[in-house]
Design a protein around this motif. Structure first.
Motif, PDB file in Angstrom:
ATOM      1  N   GLY A 175       0.807  -1.203   0.000  1.00  0.00           N
ATOM      2  CA  GLY A 175       0.000   0.000   0.000  1.00  0.00           C
ATOM      3  C   GLY A 175       0.845   1.260   0.000  1.00  0.00           C
ATOM      4  O   GLY A 175       0.547   2.229  -0.708  1.00  0.00           O
ATOM      5  N   VAL A 176       1.915   1.275   0.786  1.00  0.00           N
ATOM      6  CA  VAL A 176       2.811   2.440   0.812  1.00  0.00           C
ATOM      7  C   VAL A 176       3.455   2.649  -0.551  1.00  0.00           C
ATOM      8  O   VAL A 176       3.554   3.783  -1.044  1.00  0.00           O
ATOM      9  CB  VAL A 176       3.890   2.255   1.898  1.00  0.00           C
ATOM     10  CG1 VAL A 176       4.927   3.378   1.815  1.00  0.00           C
ATOM     11  CG2 VAL A 176       3.264   2.226   3.283  1.00  0.00           C
ATOM     12  N   ALA A 177       3.875   1.562  -1.184  1.00  0.00           N
ATOM     13  CA  ALA A 177       4.512   1.662  -2.501  1.00  0.00           C
ATOM     14  C   ALA A 177       3.548   2.220  -3.545  1.00  0.00           C
ATOM     15  O   ALA A 177       3.910   3.079  -4.357  1.00  0.00           O
ATOM     16  CB  ALA A 177       5.034   0.293  -2.935  1.00  0.00           C
ATOM     17  N   VAL A 178       2.320   1.732  -3.539  1.00  0.00           N
ATOM     18  CA  VAL A 178       1.328   2.221  -4.495  1.00  0.00           C
ATOM     19  C   VAL A 178       0.978   3.677  -4.219  1.00  0.00           C
ATOM     20  O   VAL A 178       0.794   4.473  -5.145  1.00  0.00           O
ATOM     21  CB  VAL A 178       0.066   1.332  -4.455  1.00  0.00           C
ATOM     22  CG1 VAL A 178      -1.062   1.944  -5.276  1.00  0.00           C
ATOM     23  CG2 VAL A 178       0.386  -0.056  -4.987  1.00  0.00           C
ATOM     24  N   ALA A 179       0.906   4.046  -2.938  1.00  0.00           N
ATOM     25  CA  ALA A 179       0.628   5.442  -2.592  1.00  0.00           C
ATOM     26  C   ALA A 179       1.743   6.363  -3.095  1.00  0.00           C
ATOM     27  O   ALA A 179       1.475   7.451  -3.624  1.00  0.00           O
ATOM     28  CB  ALA A 179       0.469   5.582  -1.081  1.00  0.00           C
ATOM     29  N   ALA A 180       3.000   5.938  -2.932  1.00  0.00           N
ATOM     30  CA  ALA A 180       4.123   6.737  -3.426  1.00  0.00           C
ATOM     31  C   ALA A 180       4.071   6.849  -4.952  1.00  0.00           C
ATOM     32  O   ALA A 180       4.315   7.933  -5.517  1.00  0.00           O
ATOM     33  CB  ALA A 180       5.443   6.109  -2.989  1.00  0.00           C
ATOM     34  N   LEU A 181       3.735   5.746  -5.618  1.00  0.00           N
ATOM     35  CA  LEU A 181       3.646   5.765  -7.075  1.00  0.00           C
ATOM     36  C   LEU A 181       2.532   6.683  -7.549  1.00  0.00           C
ATOM     37  O   LEU A 181       2.718   7.486  -8.479  1.00  0.00           O
ATOM     38  CB  LEU A 181       3.425   4.346  -7.591  1.00  0.00           C
ATOM     39  CG  LEU A 181       3.295   4.192  -9.109  1.00  0.00           C
ATOM     40  CD1 LEU A 181       4.568   4.663  -9.796  1.00  0.00           C
ATOM     41  CD2 LEU A 181       2.992   2.741  -9.479  1.00  0.00           C
TER      42      LEU A 181
END
Length: 307
Positions: A69-75
């Motif tokens: 979720g953090v990775a997708v939010a950053a993307l």
């Protein structure tokens, strides 16, 4: 136990609350510092923050992984930053107006796409307990620190050092202070600002992931409460200094934690007024820094606010 500790319980609650509440402020303000140091302001980070919260929560629900979720939010935040930067490269386009438009677009899109994720439960981000040495539950709760807060604190130091001691930091500062000088040195001003805006958006997206996956730890349409816009004011107050952003984020976080801290020790009258403390603090800081002699001290020369 609260009675035994007396006022100490309020202090512990404010400290713990400051750490929890400050993390989104920290990431958004660091991201906006990078963007504004390049000479561009992005008022759309409120929409990026909200969309990051939604995308992180939805991804965590679907994958059962908060870090996904953090990775997708950053993307997603980087995509919003790239969109902002690409539009601002067009002639006769005002970056403030574009930011407001993207703030509304990001928030509306998050509300639309996030409806299926209001009820499901997502796995939370992990926290590290620094209070196991104490038998007091208040101390343990205050020193239960999320990993993203520690990452944000480290990032503020890294950015402070990078702006002063690295070639990339120097390029961003030159572009932000004088576009003509940067072009004379052979730098592509639009490209540098595009990358800086994308990086700032990615950090704002991570701040949103913290909101939905740790504190308050849920997804709903009011999860941000204007923290993205307050963080922009925080950057001005911090004079575009990443280390000062860290201190200012803790100050805002402590203000936001004051109301719940008073409620936790049994203050039943008037405590709700302290819930407005972050907004009052934002207004007070803007007024205090609005003096023509000192309002924009340290501001990048190419920043729209300084023209």
């Amino acid at each position: 136990m609260n009675e035994d500790l007396g006022l100490w319980s309020v202090l512990l609650a404010v400290i713990g609350g400051a750490i929890r509440v400050s993390t989104p402020f920290l990431f958004v303000s660091l991201g906006e510092t990078i963007t504004e140091r390049s000479g561009r302001i992005n008022l759309g980070l409120e929409g990026t923050l909200v969309f990051g919260a939604m995308s992180a929560y939805g991804t965590a629900v679907l994958t059962n992984s908060p870090w996904a979720g953090v990775a997708v939010a950053a993307l997603s935040g980087a995509v919003f930053g790239l969109l902002h930067g690409a539009v601002c490269r067009l002639p006769r386009v005002n970056d403030v107006a574009v930011g407001i438009a993207l703030m509304l677009f990001g928030s509306g899109l998050a509300f639309f796409l996030g409806k299926p994720f209001i009820q499901p439960s997502a796995p939370p981000l992990p926290a590290i307990s620094f209070g196991d040495w104490s038998s007091l539950p208040q101390v343990r709760a205050a020193l239960q620190i999320n990993v993203l807060f520690l990452a944000g604190a480290a990032l503020s130091v890294v950015l402070w050092w990078a702006f002063r001691n690295t070639r990339v930091g120097l390029i961003v500062r030159v572009v932000g202070d004088s576009a003509d000088a940067a072009r004379a040195m052979g730098y592509d001003v639009d490209r540098v600002r595009l990358y800086a805006t994308a990086t700032g958006g990615a950090l704002a997206g991570i701040g949103g992931a913290y909101l939905s996956l740790y504190y308050p730890g849920s997804w709903n349409e009011g999860v941000s409460s204007g923290q993205g816009l307050m963080a922009v004011a925080l950057v001005i107050f911090a004079r575009w200094n990443p280390l000062a952003c860290f201190g200012a984020a803790l100050l805002f976080g402590g203000a936001g934690a004051l109301g719940p801290a008073l409620q936790s020790v049994g203050v039943s009258q008037g405590y709700y007024l302290f819930y407005a403390a972050p907004y009052v603090l934002t207004l007070a800081l803007l007024v205090a820094t609005s003096s023509p002699e000192r309002a924009l001290a340290g501001a990048p020369g190419e920043l729209s606010l300084s023209k």
